[in-house]
Design a protein around this motif. Structure first.
Motif, PDB file in Angstrom:
ATOM      1  N   ARG A 169       0.829  -1.203   0.000  1.00 44.48           N
ATOM      2  CA  ARG A 169       0.000   0.000   0.000  1.00 44.48           C
ATOM      3  C   ARG A 169       0.866   1.257   0.000  1.00 44.48           C
ATOM      4  O   ARG A 169       0.567   2.234  -0.704  1.00 44.48           O
ATOM      5  N   ALA A 170       1.964   1.234   0.765  1.00 47.49           N
ATOM      6  CA  ALA A 170       2.855   2.398   0.791  1.00 47.49           C
ATOM      7  C   ALA A 170       3.521   2.606  -0.566  1.00 47.49           C
ATOM      8  O   ALA A 170       3.688   3.754  -1.020  1.00 47.49           O
ATOM      9  N   THR A 171       3.890   1.516  -1.236  1.00 48.87           N
ATOM     10  CA  THR A 171       4.510   1.626  -2.560  1.00 48.87           C
ATOM     11  C   THR A 171       3.520   2.155  -3.586  1.00 48.87           C
ATOM     12  O   THR A 171       3.876   2.963  -4.458  1.00 48.87           O
ATOM     13  N   ILE A 172       2.277   1.723  -3.504  1.00 44.32           N
ATOM     14  CA  ILE A 172       1.254   2.225  -4.425  1.00 44.32           C
ATOM     15  C   ILE A 172       1.026   3.721  -4.201  1.00 44.32           C
ATOM     16  O   ILE A 172       0.890   4.498  -5.157  1.00 44.32           O
ATOM     17  N   ASP A 173       1.023   4.148  -2.945  1.00 43.01           N
ATOM     18  CA  ASP A 173       0.872   5.578  -2.651  1.00 43.01           C
ATOM     19  C   ASP A 173       2.049   6.378  -3.194  1.00 43.01           C
ATOM     20  O   ASP A 173       1.888   7.531  -3.627  1.00 43.01           O
ATOM     21  N   ASP A 174       3.232   5.782  -3.178  1.00 41.84           N
ATOM     22  CA  ASP A 174       4.435   6.480  -3.636  1.00 41.84           C
ATOM     23  C   ASP A 174       4.500   6.558  -5.160  1.00 41.84           C
ATOM     24  O   ASP A 174       4.754   7.622  -5.741  1.00 41.84           O
ATOM     25  N   LEU A 175       4.274   5.423  -5.835  1.00 48.01           N
ATOM     26  CA  LEU A 175       4.396   5.378  -7.296  1.00 48.01           C
ATOM     27  C   LEU A 175       3.138   5.869  -8.001  1.00 48.01           C
ATOM     28  O   LEU A 175       3.214   6.385  -9.120  1.00 48.01           O
ATOM     29  N   ASN A 176       1.970   5.641  -7.379  1.00 44.14           N
ATOM     30  CA  ASN A 176       0.679   5.969  -7.981  1.00 44.14           C
ATOM     31  C   ASN A 176       0.545   5.366  -9.375  1.00 44.14           C
ATOM     32  O   ASN A 176       0.332   6.082 -10.372  1.00 44.14           O
ATOM     33  N   PRO A 177       0.651   4.044  -9.509  1.00 44.66           N
ATOM     34  CA  PRO A 177       0.564   3.424 -10.833  1.00 44.66           C
ATOM     35  C   PRO A 177      -0.879   3.377 -11.326  1.00 44.66           C
ATOM     36  O   PRO A 177      -1.839   3.513 -10.557  1.00 44.66           O
ATOM     37  N   GLU A 178      -1.031   3.182 -12.627  1.00 46.36           N
ATOM     38  CA  GLU A 178      -2.366   3.025 -13.200  1.00 46.36           C
ATOM     39  C   GLU A 178      -2.843   1.583 -13.125  1.00 46.36           C
ATOM     40  O   GLU A 178      -4.055   1.338 -13.095  1.00 46.36           O
ATOM     41  N   TYR A 179      -1.901   0.632 -13.121  1.00 42.76           N
ATOM     42  CA  TYR A 179      -2.238  -0.789 -13.083  1.00 42.76           C
ATOM     43  C   TYR A 179      -1.345  -1.491 -12.072  1.00 42.76           C
ATOM     44  O   TYR A 179      -0.153  -1.194 -11.973  1.00 42.76           O
ATOM     45  N   VAL A 180      -1.942  -2.439 -11.350  1.00 44.22           N
ATOM     46  CA  VAL A 180      -1.216  -3.234 -10.358  1.00 44.22           C
ATOM     47  C   VAL A 180      -1.545  -4.700 -10.594  1.00 44.22           C
ATOM     48  O   VAL A 180      -2.710  -5.061 -10.803  1.00 44.22           O
ATOM     49  N   VAL A 181      -0.518  -5.535 -10.554  1.00 48.12           N
ATOM     50  CA  VAL A 181      -0.680  -6.985 -10.670  1.00 48.12           C
ATOM     51  C   VAL A 181      -0.246  -7.619  -9.360  1.00 48.12           C
ATOM     52  O   VAL A 181       0.866  -7.367  -8.887  1.00 48.12           O
ATOM     53  N   ILE A 182      -1.121  -8.425  -8.759  1.00 46.32           N
ATOM     54  CA  ILE A 182      -0.817  -9.143  -7.515  1.00 46.32           C
ATOM     55  C   ILE A 182      -0.693 -10.626  -7.848  1.00 46.32           C
ATOM     56  O   ILE A 182      -1.678 -11.276  -8.212  1.00 46.32           O
ATOM     57  N   ASP A 183       0.486 -11.181  -7.715  1.00 46.15           N
ATOM     58  CA  ASP A 183       0.760 -12.571  -8.074  1.00 46.15           C
ATOM     59  C   ASP A 183       1.434 -13.287  -6.894  1.00 46.15           C
ATOM     60  O   ASP A 183       2.646 -13.202  -6.718  1.00 46.15           O
ATOM     61  N   SER A 184       0.667 -13.969  -6.076  1.00 45.35           N
ATOM     62  CA  SER A 184      -0.757 -14.220  -6.136  1.00 45.35           C
ATOM     63  C   SER A 184      -1.391 -13.793  -4.807  1.00 45.35           C
ATOM     64  O   SER A 184      -0.683 -13.494  -3.845  1.00 45.35           O
ATOM     65  N   VAL A 185      -2.737 -13.784  -4.742  1.00 49.23           N
ATOM     66  CA  VAL A 185      -3.416 -13.311  -3.549  1.00 49.23           C
ATOM     67  C   VAL A 185      -3.185 -14.248  -2.372  1.00 49.23           C
ATOM     68  O   VAL A 185      -3.234 -13.831  -1.214  1.00 49.23           O
ATOM     69  N   GLN A 186      -2.907 -15.529  -2.643  1.00 54.40           N
ATOM     70  CA  GLN A 186      -2.678 -16.491  -1.562  1.00 54.40           C
ATOM     71  C   GLN A 186      -1.338 -16.288  -0.857  1.00 54.40           C
ATOM     72  O   GLN A 186      -1.110 -16.859   0.208  1.00 54.40           O
TER      73      GLN A 186
END
Length: 458
Positions: free
Chosen positions: A161-178
């Motif tokens: 979450r902190a990295t997303i706030d810093d970079l503010n990307p348009e797309y995020v891939v989570i590999d994997s949710v588990q």
């Protein structure tokens, strides 16, 4: 202060029990209940936590006061993926992709990430299963690169979450949710509680920041997505990546889509350089068909808005046991049994002492009423040991009284058969009204199963 209590949670369906049970009473699976510590918080603290994550306090509005604008879609270079998503990627959506291990989920998302980055979009690829060097090796093989393409090996949701706030990307891939972990949940990584909390946080991020998030999900031995069923309810789109590890073709199918149809289907071929689109899947499903084989019939099936020609094969042999067997691959077994009963009653075929084995060639799954006539023709062809014409196709629903009932989108089905070189197609007679068939294919209308058998096996 939060109260901590112990519960036993089924890792297959999410059922909660205050004590240990050997078998889950909800899904019936054995040895799936795992002890987990659950913190109970009051509603006021939950509301404050949600508002802190999103930064937005929702207020009630009149329907007429809401400014509803059509969401613009972002198209990728993979038209098959665009088709399954309903025309492209909707910004701010949460997309879940499930499939067997090694089927190509990570390869697909890595290719899509590279394409989006090449078009000027910023992408953050978060991996909890591979290191940055391992992902880089696959990216080089797939020729994936980009100035705004970031790889981030991490499993902590706080760091993500902190990295997303810093970079503010348009797309995020989570590999994997588990493999992701929410620090405020005291349970093991991959547990039902962790998956539920991680998905909830990802949904809040996607909706509050208008970021499109792709989530990779593992599947169980039964083919269902691992984790609680609420996982599929929370996301906007659920895609299944199917295929046989011994074959190169992969099928991408939508089972839930808030922004499009769930009947669409995309077909890819796995190659050394990654996944390649299959422009005309009908040619693939028919390329190995024998010319004079018995028990073979071609049907024009409809997957969403796409007509696909598939060969239906049947093998009817005398049974050696007391009860005749009915086996179907890619077809509904109950539908096969129903059609065999109609053939025995209305067409005088003695099938009660015959074993029947049917399959849809190519590994595709068919489940629509329009395939009934082709199934009946294939069964009768094998029973009488008489082949059909190689340039014949069949479309129609078979009723219990032996009638051939009309089907939808007959114009598209006939046009697809004509495009692939078929010279004759048998369709329900009621479908011939209100349109002009193509000149390069003979369209024959039939009303009963006996009439169709007489024309197909003449």
């Amino acid at each position: 202060m939060a109260k901590v209590k112990t519960q036993y949670i089924c890792q297959n369906c999410g059922y909660n029990s205050p004590r240990y049970l050997g078998r889950c009473p909800n899904c019936g699976q054995w040895n799936t209940l795992v002890e987990e510590r659950v913190e109970t918080v009051n509603a006021q603290s939950t509301t404050r936590h949600s508002s802190t994550l999103t930064g937005i306090v929702a207020k009630p509005q009149r329907v007429k006061d809401i400014d509803a604008q059509k969401l613009p879609r972002v198209k990728t270079k993979l038209n098959e993926l665009n088709r399954v998503l309903g025309g492209g990627i909707v910004p701010g959506s949460l997309i879940l992709i499930g499939g067997d291990p090694g089927i190509g989920k990570s390869t697909l998302l890595l290719q899509v990430s590279g394409q989006l980055s090449d078009e000027g979009h910023s992408v953050l690829y978060v991996s909890g299963e591979e290191s940055g060097a391992q992902i880089k090796m696959r990216a080089e093989r797939l020729a994936v690169a980009g100035d705004d393409f970031y790889i981030y090996p991490e499993t902590s949701m706080d760091s993500i979450r902190a990295t997303i706030d810093d970079l503010n990307p348009e797309y995020v891939v989570i590999d994997s949710v588990q493999t992701m972990q929410a620090t405020d949940v005291n349970s093991a990584i991959g547990s039902v509680s962790q998956i539920r909390e991680v998905t909830a946080q990802l949904m809040q991020i996607a909706k509050s920041k208008n970021i499109t998030i792709f989530v990779v999900g593992h599947v169980t031995k039964g083919g269902a997505l691992a984790g609680p069923k609420i996982l599929e309810h929370m996301v906007d789109t659920v895609l299944y990546f199917e295929g046989d590890l011994h074959h190169t073709y992969r099928i991408l199918r939508a089972v839930k889509n808030r922004f499009g149809s769930t009947n669409e289907l995309g077909i890819f071929e796995m190659r050394t350089a990654g996944l390649a689109e299959v422009k005309n899947p009908s040619e693939i499903f028919l390329e190995e068909r024998l010319q004079d084989a018995t028990g073979s019939a071609v049907v024009v099936s409809l997957e969403g808005t796409r007509p696909i020609l598939v060969e239906i094969q049947a093998l009817v042999t005398p049974t050696v046991f007391g009860n005749a067997q009915r086996t179907a691959t890619g077809l509904n077994r109950n539908r096969v049994s129903l059609i065999m009963a109609v053939l025995e009653k209305r067409a005088n075929l003695m099938l009660q002492n015959q074993d029947a084995y049917l399959k849809a060639a190519g590994g595709v799954k068919l489940d629509e009423p329009a395939i009934d006539l082709a199934i009946a023709i294939a069964i009768a062809s094998s029973y009488r040991d008489k082949g059909t014409r190689p340039d014949d196709a069949f479309v129609g629903e078979v009723g219990l009284t032996g009638e051939i009932r009309r089907v939808s989108r007959i114009e598209q089905r006939v046009a697809e058969a004509a495009k692939l070189g078929f010279k004759r197609i048998l369709v329900p007679k009621n479908n011939l009204q209100g349109w002009n068939p193509p000149a390069d294919i003979e369209v024959v209308g039939v009303t009963t199963i006996n009439e169709a058998l007489r024309l197909a096996l003449a």
